[in-house]
Design an enzyme around this catalytic site. Structure first.
Site, mmCIF file in Angstrom:
data_model
loop_
_atom_site.group_PDB
_atom_site.id
_atom_site.type_symbol
_atom_site.label_atom_id
_atom_site.label_comp_id
_atom_site.label_asym_id
_atom_site.label_seq_id
_atom_site.Cartn_x
_atom_site.Cartn_y
_atom_site.Cartn_z
ATOM 1 C CG HIS A 220 8.209 -82.507 60.255
ATOM 2 N ND1 HIS A 220 7.377 -81.409 60.229
ATOM 3 C CD2 HIS A 220 7.885 -83.169 61.395
ATOM 4 C CE1 HIS A 220 6.588 -81.418 61.293
ATOM 5 N NE2 HIS A 220 6.880 -82.470 62.011
ATOM 6 C CG ASN B 241 2.864 -81.931 67.242
ATOM 7 O OD1 ASN B 241 1.852 -81.365 67.664
ATOM 8 N ND2 ASN B 241 2.831 -83.140 66.716
ATOM 9 C CG ASP C 196 7.368 -78.536 58.604
ATOM 10 O OD1 ASP C 196 7.950 -78.265 59.676
ATOM 11 O OD2 ASP C 196 6.463 -79.387 58.537
#
Length: 190
Positions: free
Chosen positions: A21, A115, A94
């Site tokens: 991430h 998100n 990512d």
């Protein structure tokens, strides 16, 4: 249109730094290293900030300290302070839908379930920014995604991602100067 702000998405702290991430942070760190920038914590921007000169353009680098799901607050605060429009921002993040060893530049679009992008679009009130989508691959099952992105890639994946980040660094001058088409052509054929 020149790029004035490059943001790396990730989670702050040593516990997260090697996770998939955090490839956006890896890219910003590589940029700072390549262009002799030094990150400093800036509480008013909720993150770490560096300034570099790329191809004659002064560019801010930002690594939000708000954790992935709150990235927009940090990005919006620096963009507002320096009067940077959404289309002058490049966000490195990512990307599950791309294999390790591949990166893609894209302008605008949705958040694709990411998100960090979701929060950024909401905070900026726009999705018209550039994205550097760094492939990390997909675990194969949607239920495994959260665990997958919060783990360290294996050795071959790390090597592939590092090569991709190097390829991305090689086209950053074109991107910053606004010659995104030629940057995309070069990056998307490597």
């Amino acid at each position: 249109m020149a790029i004035k702000l490059i943001v790396g998405l990730g989670n702050p702290g040593k516990d997260y730094q090697a996770h998939r991430h955090n490839v956006g942070f890896w890219f910003c760190d590589a940029l700072a290293y390549s262009y002799t920038g030094t990150f400093k914590k800036e509480s008013k921007f909720f993150g770490e900030v560096a300034q570099v000169n790329i191809a004659g353009v002064n560019v801010w680098l930002l690594k939000p300290n708000t954790y992935m799901n709150g990235s927009g607050q940090s990005i919006q605060s620096i963009a507002k302070f320096y009067q940077i429009d959404a289309n002058e921002i490049l966000i490195a993040h990512d990307e599950l839908d791309i294999d390790p060893g591949t990166a893609r530049i894209k302008f605008s679009g949705g958040h694709g379930g990411h998100n960090g992008l979701r929060d950024t679009i909401k905070a900026l009130g726009s999705n018209d920014f550039y994205r550097l989508r760094v492939g990390i691959g997909h675990p194969g099952d949607k239920s495994q995604v959260a665990d997958f992105v919060l783990h360290t890639p294996n050795k071959s994946e790390i090597e592939a991602i590092q090569n991709t980040l190097a390829d991305s660094l090689n086209v950053i001058k074109q991107v910053v100067k606004g010659d995104v088409e030629s940057a995309m052509k070069t990056l998307h054929t490597t």
